[in-house]
Design an enzyme around this catalytic site. Structure first.
Site, PDB file in Angstrom:
ATOM      1  N   ARG A  42       0.582  -6.506  20.203  1.00  0.00           N
ATOM      2  CA  ARG A  42       1.182  -6.946  21.463  1.00  0.00           C
ATOM      3  C   ARG A  42       2.705  -6.968  21.307  1.00  0.00           C
ATOM      4  NH1 ARG A  42       2.834 -11.725  23.965  1.00  0.00           N
ATOM      5  NH2 ARG A  42       2.321 -11.878  26.194  1.00  0.00           N
ATOM      6  N   SER A 114      -9.205  -9.992  29.713  1.00  0.00           N
ATOM      7  CA  SER A 114      -8.883 -11.416  29.823  1.00  0.00           C
ATOM      8  C   SER A 114      -9.561 -12.015  31.049  1.00  0.00           C
ATOM      9  CB  SER A 114      -7.369 -11.616  29.940  1.00  0.00           C
ATOM     10  OG  SER A 114      -6.714 -11.233  28.754  1.00  0.00           O
ATOM     11  N   LYS A 143       2.996 -17.416  25.820  1.00  0.00           N
ATOM     12  CA  LYS A 143       2.908 -16.690  27.078  1.00  0.00           C
ATOM     13  C   LYS A 143       3.356 -17.599  28.213  1.00  0.00           C
ATOM     14  CE  LYS A 143      -0.357 -13.827  27.991  1.00  0.00           C
ATOM     15  NZ  LYS A 143      -1.692 -13.259  28.327  1.00  0.00           N
TER      16      LYS A 143
END
Length: 210
Positions: A42, A114, A143
């Protein structure tokens, strides 16, 4: 490389260079020595590598994963996943048509999605994705665009509805609260900073496996 995802999801590291306090390749190697079983690349956000640097780092991290026989997954970016010939892709609710992404990715690749509630999980199951991420489990600073935190109860609700779907909890998970997630029915936990920013990623991963 086996495809028993329920076992492979046990300790799932999500990471880019921007999440690390050490060299990212060394961080991944040490984390795997400590017991990480699944990896998602990521590389996004402030300080992340772009362009060819992002590709080259991805190739190095993939080599580590394959040497250690764990899956190498790319976050969100289908084109990057194809360019790196990753083992799979993890996408969010707003990343496009799931069926179209599956078609372009290829049947042999892993696709994760997700989810945040039972409704999204049921829909993911209809798409026949390989596994779902469920979160956020706890408050997280990694996040910024997170949904409301409802915690492990969401895992329990989804597990009651979908007893067989491979499921990993994510969001604010550390060594002190991981057991609440697995006790609720998750096959594993996905973590970022609890391992990537640890002084010893190997020791941090070992603590999860206790």
């Amino acid at each position: 490389m086996t495809r028993d995802l329920k076992q492979q999801l046990s300790l799932y590291l999500v990471m880019g260079s921007q999440n690390c306090i050490h060299d990212p390749v060394t961080t991944l190697e040490e984390a795997i020595k400590g017991g990480v079983t699944f990896f998602q690349y990521r590389e996004k956000g402030e300080g992340a590598r772009v362009g060819d640097e992002r590709v080259q780092l991805g190739l190095r991290l993939k080599e580590v994963c394959h040497r250690c026989e764990i899956p190498f997954i790319v976050n969100d970016d289908l084109q990057l996943a194809l360019e790196l010939d990753a083992d799979g892709l993890h996408i969010g609710q707003d990343d496009g048509d799931v069926n179209e992404i599956k078609r372009k990715l290829g049947e042999q690749k892993i696709l994760g999605l997700s989810t945040h509630n039972v409704e999204e999980a049921v829909q993911a199951n209809k798409y026949d994705v390989d596994y779902i991420g469920v979160g956020p489990m706890f408050d997280t600073k990694t996040k910024e665009d997170i949904e409301e935190v409802r915690g492990p109860v969401v895992v329990k609700e989804i597990r009651e509805e979908l007893p067989d779907i491979p499921l990993v909890g994510i969001g604010g998970i550390n060594q002190g609260n991981a057991e609440y997630v697995t006790n609720a029915g998750a096959n594993g936990v996905a973590v970022i900073s609890a391992i990537s920013k640890a002084k010893s990623p190997k020791y941090a991963a070992k603590e999860f496996n206790k």
